[in-house]
Design an enzyme around this catalytic site. Structure first.
Site, PDB file in Angstrom:
ATOM      1  N   GLU A 199       0.835  -1.228   0.035  1.00  0.00           N
ATOM      2  CA  GLU A 199      -0.054   0.013   0.066  1.00  0.00           C
ATOM      3  C   GLU A 199       0.904   1.477  -0.028  1.00  0.00           C
ATOM      4  OE1 GLU A 199      -2.961   0.014   2.938  1.00  0.00           O
ATOM      5  OE2 GLU A 199      -3.290  -2.112   2.745  1.00  0.00           O
ATOM      6  N   GLU A 218       2.385   0.431   4.101  1.00  0.00           N
ATOM      7  CA  GLU A 218       2.448  -0.982   4.694  1.00  0.00           C
ATOM      8  C   GLU A 218       2.488  -2.075   3.518  1.00  0.00           C
ATOM      9  OE1 GLU A 218      -0.559  -1.967   7.487  1.00  0.00           O
ATOM     10  OE2 GLU A 218      -2.049  -1.965   5.799  1.00  0.00           O
ATOM     11  N   ASN A 259       1.354  -6.260   3.111  1.00  0.00           N
ATOM     12  CA  ASN A 259       0.651  -7.368   3.861  1.00  0.00           C
ATOM     13  C   ASN A 259       0.847  -8.694   2.976  1.00  0.00           C
ATOM     14  OD1 ASN A 259      -0.915  -6.163   5.973  1.00  0.00           O
ATOM     15  ND2 ASN A 259      -1.525  -5.019   4.264  1.00  0.00           N
ATOM     16  N   GLU A 273      -9.918  -6.424  -1.077  1.00  0.00           N
ATOM     17  CA  GLU A 273     -10.056  -5.979  -1.992  1.00  0.00           C
ATOM     18  C   GLU A 273      -9.493  -6.619  -3.470  1.00  0.00           C
ATOM     19  OE1 GLU A 273      -8.098  -4.592   0.211  1.00  0.00           O
ATOM     20  OE2 GLU A 273      -8.772  -2.673   0.673  1.00  0.00           O
ATOM     21  N   ARG A 282     -18.521  -3.192  -0.314  1.00  0.00           N
ATOM     22  CA  ARG A 282     -18.641  -3.952   0.821  1.00  0.00           C
ATOM     23  C   ARG A 282     -19.877  -3.669   1.604  1.00  0.00           C
ATOM     24  NH1 ARG A 282     -12.726  -2.930   3.040  1.00  0.00           N
ATOM     25  NH2 ARG A 282     -11.522  -2.764   0.928  1.00  0.00           N
ATOM     26  N   ASP A 315     -63.908  21.153   6.119  1.00  0.00           N
ATOM     27  CA  ASP A 315     -64.937  21.182   7.052  1.00  0.00           C
ATOM     28  C   ASP A 315     -66.131  20.386   6.627  1.00  0.00           C
ATOM     29  OD1 ASP A 315     -66.323  21.962   9.304  1.00  0.00           O
ATOM     30  OD2 ASP A 315     -66.851  23.966   8.330  1.00  0.00           O
ATOM     31  N   HIS A 351     -65.785  17.005   5.520  1.00  0.00           N
ATOM     32  CA  HIS A 351     -65.728  15.685   5.941  1.00  0.00           C
ATOM     33  C   HIS A 351     -65.426  15.692   7.331  1.00  0.00           C
ATOM     34  CE1 HIS A 351     -61.133  15.504   6.352  1.00  0.00           C
ATOM     35  NE2 HIS A 351     -61.136  16.227   5.340  1.00  0.00           N
ATOM     36  N   GLN A 352     -64.776  17.020   7.978  1.00  0.00           N
ATOM     37  CA  GLN A 352     -64.902  17.062   9.452  1.00  0.00           C
ATOM     38  C   GLN A 352     -66.343  16.948   9.986  1.00  0.00           C
ATOM     39  OE1 GLN A 352     -62.510  20.144  11.162  1.00  0.00           O
ATOM     40  NE2 GLN A 352     -63.591  20.661  12.586  1.00  0.00           N
ATOM     41  N   ARG A 376     -56.619  29.075  14.195  1.00  0.00           N
ATOM     42  CA  ARG A 376     -57.274  29.381  15.566  1.00  0.00           C
ATOM     43  C   ARG A 376     -56.875  30.476  16.133  1.00  0.00           C
ATOM     44  NH1 ARG A 376     -57.432  22.782  16.912  1.00  0.00           N
ATOM     45  NH2 ARG A 376     -59.490  22.521  15.602  1.00  0.00           N
ATOM     46  N   ASP A 397     -60.934  33.337  16.200  1.00  0.00           N
ATOM     47  CA  ASP A 397     -60.730  32.925  17.929  1.00  0.00           C
ATOM     48  C   ASP A 397     -61.977  32.393  18.393  1.00  0.00           C
ATOM     49  OD1 ASP A 397     -59.160  33.137  20.333  1.00  0.00           O
ATOM     50  OD2 ASP A 397     -60.876  34.334  21.007  1.00  0.00           O
ATOM     51  N   LYS A 409     -68.365  33.601  10.309  1.00  0.00           N
ATOM     52  CA  LYS A 409     -68.499  32.021  10.588  1.00  0.00           C
ATOM     53  C   LYS A 409     -69.531  31.594  11.546  1.00  0.00           C
ATOM     54  CE  LYS A 409     -65.110  28.535  12.185  1.00  0.00           C
ATOM     55  NZ  LYS A 409     -65.290  27.535  11.260  1.00  0.00           N
ATOM     56  N   HIS A 454     -69.807  31.723   6.027  1.00  0.00           N
ATOM     57  CA  HIS A 454     -69.741  30.233   6.284  1.00  0.00           C
ATOM     58  C   HIS A 454     -70.817  29.808   7.084  1.00  0.00           C
ATOM     59  CE1 HIS A 454     -67.645  26.436   7.076  1.00  0.00           C
ATOM     60  NE2 HIS A 454     -68.081  26.495   8.409  1.00  0.00           N
ATOM     61  N   HIS A 506     -73.436  25.977   8.423  1.00  0.00           N
ATOM     62  CA  HIS A 506     -73.791  24.308   8.257  1.00  0.00           C
ATOM     63  C   HIS A 506     -75.149  24.480   8.119  1.00  0.00           C
ATOM     64  CE1 HIS A 506     -69.734  22.971   9.989  1.00  0.00           C
ATOM     65  NE2 HIS A 506     -69.733  24.243  10.173  1.00  0.00           N
ATOM     66  N   THR A 527     -63.926  25.237  17.978  1.00  0.00           N
ATOM     67  CA  THR A 527     -62.661  24.937  18.642  1.00  0.00           C
ATOM     68  C   THR A 527     -61.718  25.904  18.998  1.00  0.00           C
ATOM     69  OG1 THR A 527     -62.904  23.061  17.201  1.00  0.00           O
ATOM     70  CG2 THR A 527     -60.911  23.202  18.173  1.00  0.00           C
TER      71      THR A 527
END
Length: 924
Positions: A31, A45, A47, A53, A98, A308, A310-311, A381, A415, A477, A507, A509, A644
């Site tokens: 090496e 070194e 070996n 490798e 590896r 809203d 599906h909520q 909120r 709020d 609302k 808005h 319902h 909420t």
């Protein structure tokens, strides 16, 4: 391969010289270190053996070095072996990777476990050296090298491409590997160019940060999450097949048979030119959008189906996959008729994380990419963000900034108590983010008859929103559907007279069935925009039908919104199928409108959630009593706006009263005032702000005295210290990086808003992976034996899964689930929770016992969730070897063997929740 010939010759000569002077005659490795600037080389070194490798040399030269060294040791000469230097020619370029069982993001810490899948990618130019196999046990006591891949090609770039493809196509599951790190290296532009030195990894620390590579390796093995995505998803399917869904999901198990076994086909809607509203907003700003809407000659609408609607009807349980399937088509069907699509905020954030196991930020960004031309609207909120409590101001500012960046355009800021200070924080934060700010008046009572919530109250509040907060539009609302046509005409008419140049958005319902009439009345009185939902998701506690609204105004030059009836009908048909064949288990059972809403005033968005909660509290069949108690609770709390989080306070008190059979006058007594729900005490303390008309007395004084609490003065969040986002990011990264996914700025915000919920969400991801890409019928309906399902793993890879069989319950309370995945056999061990609990109605001991105080029993050190079982029954283990990985107390911990021995029994499986000292395994 990229060394110049002269340097290569010097290296070879010096290597031969070293061997000759030492008298060494066999295969060896010398090496050197090369200075790339000076071309000088330095000896490191030598070996006297072949090194790991050697496969690269063998592939390039075509010489079997292993066989050759044995033959030389046996006396053969180089000439006899045909090894003549002049005849040895390089055959292109080779690369070796590896593959080790190590986690790069944990400093290459070794992983252990059993190989669930072990399959190679083979072909021309690929060599594989290894001894792995499916079922092989990997322990931490030996070298972590599992297999070596060597790719050869005519060029360096060709070898890189071949190696990259091999690593992409091979499969190793059951343990973590360094494959994502290797892919990062192979993808790096410097490596591809061959311009790397010994400092390459140190100069590029992102190589080991596999979840956030700077060069963004987009493939299914680039992160540990992607590597284990399918395995975790299958574990989820196996668990649901055995145990069904937790009660908290709210799915009626008796209706699961109604869930289809195939996806709902997406609607067919022709693409249309982009409508103008978002373009105006992005190019000219929110003021220009407000002016354009105000000048628009006819009525505009907002579609609430994605939030809203599906909520209100389905407890917010609609999943991202079903929104994605109709996103582009919805945008085109609405066209220029739609001011916006309401699709985020409110309860969607919480429910995505808590129940659907989805990232709400992913939902926003995914839908934004699919529907880029229509303004997206969210419900904010105020000072509570999308949560239920007060937060530091910088959290609200950062949240709005990120929401705008991710795709929100219109911020409807409200709020729950109409507290102007809380409204100001939300409006300021949304405005600072560059959003279009709708200042919102929450409607309650009856403006025609109420002495508290009369016309002066609402116009006065709107005046402060416009003049003090500088909002871009006003929103009314009506959370419960209390706005009658006469009330709508009076209220909107007064607002229009007071603010002739301000956009008014209404808005409501449809709880009592007056929604369409009320919105038409509001439009005639001067509203610019009204809310509605697609026909199939409208009515009852949802919004009024947009199709009906369009029909009611068609032909009126001042009101006709011009909705494309045929295109929008296709969207409605899609939702008709989705609702009937996917979400039937979440239907509330309400079959008709109910005028008793004018008595109890329960918001439409809370109605189905309150119904589910009542069932979970054991109040099934007593919902009429809950509704009566809701009205009483509202009176006790001071007759407040209910949305909420204030609506949750009223709902919690109502359920408390029904659960304890309390009359209205019994709540404020010594026996009960100290036991009020925490949400009620928080409200009375002032943690939500100040209600109109002040707090109810003496209830407030008595409740706080019972808890030894002082009232909060001023805006609740004003005194909170700033949130340290950097510290939070570092903590989350340290906890989750490399185990689930790369932590993002969005994750930090989710954790700031919902710390416990986010921790549970990440724990679920750790065990079952991300699930939002699963079709709803796969996510929701437990598999039956022999059933095949298919799904995309969100990376363009199709998975075909067949549920083959399940075993009887064993002594540990577990079943073995067998599945076929793209033709491969997979097995999962799943705890049967019903078996674990013992016989139905029985009082016998549970199968999960407590660990004894001996070295044979392995117990849980603390409550948590088992993330991974690393051994199996019959395995020989050594003291200190990892047996389990436990996620507990916001951290991952390993549970190790207390002694050498043999695992005689394992009593838990991946995904099991355990309590402290629960017996997990026994070692003989």
């Amino acid at each position: 391969w990229n060394l110049n010939d002269a340097l290569r010759k010097r290296l070879q000569d010096d290597a031969v010289k070293l061997g000759r002077l030492a008298g060494y005659k066999n295969a060896g490795t010398v090496e050197f270190l090369v200075d790339v600037k000076s071309d000088e080389h330095f000896f490191i070194e030598v070996n006297p053996r072949i090194q790991v490798e050697h496969t690269v040399t063998e592939e390039v030269t075509g010489i079997d070095l292993v066989q050759t060294q044995f033959r030389i040791a046996g006396g053969a000469t180089l000439k006899e072996l045909g090894l003549v230097q002049e005849n040895i020619k390089p055959r292109g370029v080779a690369i070796q990777c590896r593959i080790t069982t190590e986690n790069p993001e944990r400093d290459f810490a070794p992983d252990a476990g059993t190989l669930a899948v072990y399959r190679h990618a083979q072909g021309v130019g690929m060599r594989i050296d290894g001894v792995g196999y499916t079922g092989m046990k990997v322990t931490p006591y030996f070298d972590s090298l599992l297999v070596k891949y060597t790719a050869r090609a005519d060029s360096w770039q060709g070898a890189v491409r071949r190696m990259r493809r091999a690593l992409l196509e091979m499969r190793i599951r059951g343990v973590k590997t360094n494959i994502p790190f290797l892919l990062n290296v192979l993808e790096h532009p410097d490596f591809i160019a061959g311009d790397v030195t010994t400092s390459f990894i140190g100069d590029n620390p992102d190589l080991v940060s596999i979840g956030k590579s700077a060069w963004d390796v987009m493939h299914h093995q680039s992160t540990q999450d992607k590597v284990f995505r399918v395995e975790r998803n299958l574990r989820y399917l196996a668990n649901v097949a055995v145990n069904g869904h937790p009660d908290t999901l709210g799915a009626d198990a008796t209706k699961l048979h109604k869930v289809r076994t195939t996806p709902v086909p997406p609607p067919e809607v022709a693409e249309k030119p982009a409508p103008p509203w978002r373009r105006i907003f992005l190019e000219e700003g929110p003021e220009a959008l407000a002016a354009a809407v105000r000048k628009h000659p006819t009525l505009l609408v907002t579609d609430t189906t994605w939030r809203d609607a599906h909520q209100s009807l389905l407890a917010t349980r609609v999943r991202t996959a079903d929104l994605v399937a109709c996103a582009r088509q919805t945008q085109d069907a609405l066209g220029a008729s739609a001011f916006s699509v309401e699709m985020w905020g409110g309860a969607t954030f919480d429910v995505c994380l808590r129940f659907l196991h989805e990232c709400p930020w992913n939902r926003l960004e995914t839908l934004r990419a699919l529907a880029p031309d229509v303004p997206f609207q969210m419900l904010l909120r105020g000072a509570n963000g999308v949560g239920y409590t007060a937060y530091p101001d910088n959290v609200i500012y950062e949240f709005c900034k990120q929401a705008k960046k991710s795709g929100v355009d219109v911020f409807r800021v409200f709020d729950s108590l109409n507290d102007i200070d809380n409204l100001k924080l939300g409006a300021d934060a949304a405005k600072a983010a560059g959003g279009f700010v709708e200042g919102t008046v929450c409607y309650t009572g009856d403006v025609l008859t109420s002495k508290k919530y009369d016309l002066d109250y609402y116009v006065g509040l709107a005046t402060r929103l416009v003049e003090e907060l500088g909002v871009h539009s006003l929103a009314v609302k009506d959370m419960a559907g209390l706005l009658t046509p006469m009330a709508a005409e009076k209220l909107v008419g007064a607002l229009r007279a007071a603010f002739p140049d301000v956009v008014i958005h209404v808005h409501t319902h449809d709880s009592a069935g007056l929604g369409v009439a009320a919105m038409v009345a509001a439009a005639r009185a001067g509203a610019d925009v009204v809310d509605g939902a697609v026909d199939a998701m409208s009515g009852l506690t949802s919004q009024p039908s947009l199709g009906a609204l369009a029909a009611a105004t068609r032909g009126d030059a001042a009101l006709d919104c011009g909705l494309d009836r045929d295109a929008y009908s296709a969207i409605s048909s899609y939702w008709d199928d989705v609702r009937a064949t996917l979400y039937a288990p979440f239907e509330s059972g309400q079959l008709a409108t109910a005028s008793d809403v004018y008595s109890h005033e329960i918001p439409g968005g809370q109605y189905t959630n309150l119904l589910f909660q009542s069932r979970q509290l054991g109040l099934d069949g007593r919902f009429d009593a809950v509704k009566v108690a809701y009205a009483a609770a509202n009176r006790l709390l001071g007759d407040i706006p209910k949305v909420t989080p204030s609506s949750k306070v009223v709902g919690d008190l109502a359920q408390f009263m029904v659960s304890n059979n309390l009359k209205e006058e019994e709540v404020d007594t010594e026996a009960w005032v100290g036991k009020l729900p925490d949400s009620v005490v928080d409200y009375l303390r002032g943690n939500l702000g100040s209600p109109p008309g002040g707090f109810p007395e003496p209830l407030r004084t008595h409740a706080l005295a019972a808890k030894n609490m002082a009232p909060v003065e001023g805006r609740p969040g004003a005194s909170l210290p700033d949130w340290d986002f950097d510290e939070a990011f570092n903590e989350l990264t340290a906890k989750y990086e490399g185990t689930t996914r790369h932590i993002t700025a969005q994750d930090v915000l989710s954790e700031a808003l919902y710390p416990a919920v986010f921790a549970d969400f990440m724990e679920h991801v750790l065990v079952y992976g991300e699930l939002e890409h699963l079709p709803t019928h796969v996510f929701l309906k437990p598999l039956e034996k022999g059933q095949e399902v298919e799904f995309d793993d969100a990376r363009g890879r199709r998975q075909y899964v067949t549920y083959e069989s399940r075993s009887d319950v064993d002594a540990s309370g577990s079943r073995r689930i067998s599945m076929s995945v793209n033709g491969e056999a997979w097995q999962f061990r799943v705890t049967d929770e019903a078996a674990l609990a013992g016989p139905a109605g029985g009082s016998g001991p549970k199968l999960r016992k407590k660990a004894g105080r001996n070295d044979e029993d392995v117990g849980a050190p603390m409550p948590g969730v088992v993330v991974s079982v690393k051994v199996k029954e019959g395995d020989a283990v050594k003291k200190g070897e990892t047996l389990f990985v436990l996620s507990a107390m916001k951290m991952e911990s390993t549970i190790v063997a207390p002694k050498d021995g043999k695992v005689s029994s394992i009593l838990v499986n991946d995904g099991d929740g355990v309590e402290a000292e629960d017996l997990l395994a026994k070692i003989d």
